[in-house]
Scaffold this motif. Structure first.
Motif, mmCIF file in Angstrom:
data_model
loop_
_atom_site.group_PDB
_atom_site.id
_atom_site.type_symbol
_atom_site.label_atom_id
_atom_site.label_comp_id
_atom_site.label_asym_id
_atom_site.label_seq_id
_atom_site.Cartn_x
_atom_site.Cartn_y
_atom_site.Cartn_z
ATOM 1 N N ILE B 117 -41.003 10.734 -8.951
ATOM 2 C CA ILE B 117 -41.707 9.468 -8.707
ATOM 3 C C ILE B 117 -41.194 8.795 -7.432
ATOM 4 N N GLY B 118 -39.871 8.813 -7.248
ATOM 5 C CA GLY B 118 -39.294 8.150 -6.075
ATOM 6 C C GLY B 118 -39.235 9.056 -4.861
ATOM 7 N N LYS B 119 -39.748 10.296 -4.999
ATOM 8 C CA LYS B 119 -39.702 11.301 -3.924
ATOM 9 C C LYS B 119 -38.278 11.465 -3.407
ATOM 10 N N LEU B 120 -37.316 11.490 -4.332
ATOM 11 C CA LEU B 120 -35.920 11.611 -3.932
ATOM 12 C C LEU B 120 -35.318 12.962 -4.318
ATOM 13 N N GLY B 121 -36.152 13.875 -4.853
ATOM 14 C CA GLY B 121 -35.660 15.192 -5.246
ATOM 15 C C GLY B 121 -34.830 15.879 -4.171
ATOM 16 N N PRO B 122 -35.345 15.943 -2.929
ATOM 17 C CA PRO B 122 -34.589 16.640 -1.875
ATOM 18 C C PRO B 122 -33.269 15.954 -1.527
ATOM 19 N N GLY B 134 -35.363 2.539 2.806
ATOM 20 C CA GLY B 134 -36.438 2.713 1.830
ATOM 21 C C GLY B 134 -36.015 3.610 0.673
ATOM 22 N N GLN B 135 -35.265 4.683 1.008
ATOM 23 C CA GLN B 135 -34.793 5.592 -0.049
ATOM 24 C C GLN B 135 -33.803 4.883 -0.961
ATOM 25 N N GLN B 136 -32.941 4.058 -0.372
ATOM 26 C CA GLN B 136 -31.978 3.308 -1.184
ATOM 27 C C GLN B 136 -32.712 2.381 -2.148
ATOM 28 N N GLN B 137 -33.756 1.743 -1.630
ATOM 29 C CA GLN B 137 -34.493 0.812 -2.475
ATOM 30 C C GLN B 137 -35.205 1.549 -3.616
ATOM 31 N N ARG B 138 -35.729 2.725 -3.314
ATOM 32 C CA ARG B 138 -36.388 3.498 -4.368
ATOM 33 C C ARG B 138 -35.383 3.941 -5.415
ATOM 34 N N LEU B 139 -34.179 4.309 -4.961
ATOM 35 C CA LEU B 139 -33.142 4.719 -5.916
ATOM 36 C C LEU B 139 -32.780 3.548 -6.839
ATOM 37 N N SER B 165 -45.866 4.231 1.565
ATOM 38 C CA SER B 165 -45.055 4.649 0.417
ATOM 39 C C SER B 165 -45.014 3.543 -0.631
ATOM 40 N N LYS B 166 -45.235 2.303 -0.192
ATOM 41 C CA LYS B 166 -45.264 1.213 -1.147
ATOM 42 C C LYS B 166 -46.427 1.395 -2.123
ATOM 43 N N SER B 167 -47.645 1.649 -1.592
ATOM 44 C CA SER B 167 -48.787 1.742 -2.503
ATOM 45 C C SER B 167 -48.718 3.004 -3.349
ATOM 46 N N ALA B 168 -48.142 4.084 -2.767
ATOM 47 C CA ALA B 168 -47.966 5.309 -3.561
ATOM 48 C C ALA B 168 -47.022 5.050 -4.724
ATOM 49 N N LEU B 169 -45.903 4.368 -4.428
ATOM 50 C CA LEU B 169 -44.901 4.095 -5.464
ATOM 51 C C LEU B 169 -45.470 3.153 -6.527
ATOM 52 N N ILE B 170 -46.187 2.123 -6.067
ATOM 53 C CA ILE B 170 -46.740 1.154 -7.025
ATOM 54 C C ILE B 170 -47.700 1.848 -7.992
ATOM 55 N N ASN B 171 -48.488 2.792 -7.471
ATOM 56 C CA ASN B 171 -49.397 3.550 -8.334
ATOM 57 C C ASN B 171 -48.652 4.308 -9.416
ATOM 58 N N GLU B 172 -47.564 4.973 -8.999
ATOM 59 C CA GLU B 172 -46.745 5.734 -9.954
ATOM 60 C C GLU B 172 -46.122 4.809 -10.982
ATOM 61 N N LEU B 173 -45.604 3.678 -10.485
ATOM 62 C CA LEU B 173 -44.909 2.754 -11.373
ATOM 63 C C LEU B 173 -45.847 2.188 -12.441
ATOM 64 N N LYS B 174 -47.081 1.959 -12.031
ATOM 65 C CA LYS B 174 -48.071 1.416 -12.960
ATOM 66 C C LYS B 174 -48.173 2.293 -14.206
ATOM 67 N N THR B 175 -48.263 3.606 -13.969
ATOM 68 C CA THR B 175 -48.332 4.555 -15.084
ATOM 69 C C THR B 175 -47.084 4.481 -15.948
#
Lengths: 223, 205
Positions: B117-122, B134-139, B165-175
């Motif tokens: 969800i946070g695209k932090l796998g790598p 941005g990555q820190q905030q997603r973490l 990435s904000k709107s992508a993340l918000i979409n994921e978070l909604k679910t």
């Protein structure tokens, strides 16, 4: 050449540092949280050995633990423990004497960590202990190392307190710093020089090791 | 249902004022909280999480009393377990991305999903100092979600993210919010940025 004083010094410093680490960590953590008159008073007492002549501290310890009266008498009767003129006494005096060197750096490092770090850990359901061990301690490693090495080095350099409470008993309380003094008194400059050089070398290596380590390896992750 | 009725003194350079909040939030709702700097938005979140105490009032979350001055109830943050996204992220400098999540939960499946969800796998083995803002905030967001909180408190959680990435993340978070049935309070300076997420808002002035 009798190396017992050097051995005694290292043993004293190692035991003192270990015990102070156990005592110092919780005290430093407690002092780093909030302010109250009691905390300020306690911190002042812990800091006193920094400014007090060691002979004054040694004098009062000598009085307090004299087996003739008070606490000393009670300890002697109840536990058969005598602190005056014994190695145990040296350890006790060293713990009090070196305490500010252990607690000071750890306390300031803990205070400098943002409060949100602990709060984040609490919100994940972690206890204060878990937070201390897993989050706070690992992030103050450089200060922890500084505190340990300074405490060790400072104990190596003790003289006044040790002389007052321990005297100068060969193999029991005659540590290197006292052996230097004793040798000079007896005009044996060669022996004094050997002890001095060994002490000088050990402390120099210790202090320089801390500087190098903190600069290149363990730079605070928050900097 | 979350019911808050509190009074707390706030000190600022302008002097003292009293933060008074009386509000109810439906279970599973998402509310954005806005208002001028210094109004007490962050303090409100910290009070709910249990990091600071109000002088007077009551906080009831899903029928459990978290705080009540009258009956002297004050649950510690550990018992409230509100997910919290800090404005300064409050990431642990000694832990990698994955260790942050493992510190919060043992559910590896959930950890992997959060990383996706946070695209932090790598970046799973990276420590925070090697992550971008941005990555820190997603973490910080993922860590708060790791405990599957029933109440999630977010303080300016999207401020360091670019619009895409904000709107992508918000979409994921909604679910995720719907799945977990989490009630969410989001403090923001910019209420419009959350239009895709919720219309409910609360103004603190």
């Amino acid at each position: 050449m009798d190396l017992t004083p050097i051995y005694l010094t290292l043993k004293l410093a190692a035991i003192t540092t270990l015990l102070l680490l156990v005592i110092g960590l919780p005290v430093a953590w407690w002092l780093s949280r909030g302010r109250s008159f009691f905390k300020i008073a306690l911190e002042a007492i812990i800091t006193m050995p920094l400014v007090l002549p060691p002979s004054v501290l040694g004098f009062y310890l000598l009085l307090a633990f004299s087996p003739l009266h008070g606490i000393g008498l009670w300890l002697q009767k109840t536990f058969d423990v005598q602190f005056v003129f014994s190695f145990k006494g040296l350890v006790l005096a060293s713990i009090i004497y070196s305490m500010p060197f252990m607690i000071g750096p750890i306390k300031s490092a803990l205070q400098q960590l943002p409060a949100s770090l602990s709060q984040a850990s609490y919100s994940l359901g972690k206890s204060r202990w878990q937070t201390f061990v897993k989050v706070l301690l690992p992030n103050i490693k450089p200060s922890l190392l500084t505190a340990v090495v300074l405490t060790f080095a400072h104990t190596l350099g003790e003289f006044g307190v040790v002389l007052m409470i321990g005297g100068n008993i060969p193999g029991v309380t005659r540590v290197a710093s006292i052996a230097v003094y004793d040798s000079v008194e007896q005009m044996d400059y060669h022996t004094a020089n050997v002890y001095s050089l060994i002490l000088f070398a050990i402390t120099f290596v210790l202090v320089i090791a801390v500087f190098i380590f903190n600069k290149y390896q363990l730079k605070s992750p928050l900097e | 249902m979350i019911s808050i009725d509190i009074e707390k003194k706030l000190k600022s350079y302008k002097g003292q004022h009293i933060l008074q909040i009386k509000q109810q939030f439906a279970a599973g709702s998402i509310t954005k909280i806005y208002g001028p700097s210094g109004a007490g938005k962050t303090t409100l979140l910290k009070t709910i999480a249990g990091f600071t105490e109000p002088e007077r009032g009551k906080i009831i979350v899903n029928d459990v009393v978290w705080f009540d001055t009258e009956s002297k109830i004050n649950l510690p943050p550990q018992k409230r377990m509100a997910g919290f996204v800090f404005q300064d992220y409050a990431l642990f400098p000694n832990m990698t991305v994955k260790q942050h999540l493992e510190y919060a939960t043992t559910d590896t499946e959930w950890i992997n999903r959060l990383l996706a969800i946070g695209k932090l796998g790598p970046f799973a083995t990276h420590k925070p100092e090697y992550l971008s803002g941005g990555q820190q905030q997603r973490l910080a967001i993922l860590r708060a979600l790791a405990i599957k909180p029933k109440l999630l408190l977010m303080d300016e959680p999207f401020s360091a993210l670019d619009p895409e990435s904000k709107s992508a993340l918000i979409n994921e978070l909604k679910t995720v919010f719907e799945e977990l049935k989490t009630t969410v309070l989001i403090v923001t300076h910019n209420p419009q940025e959350l239009d895709g997420l919720t219309k409910m808002e609360m103004n603190i002035s």
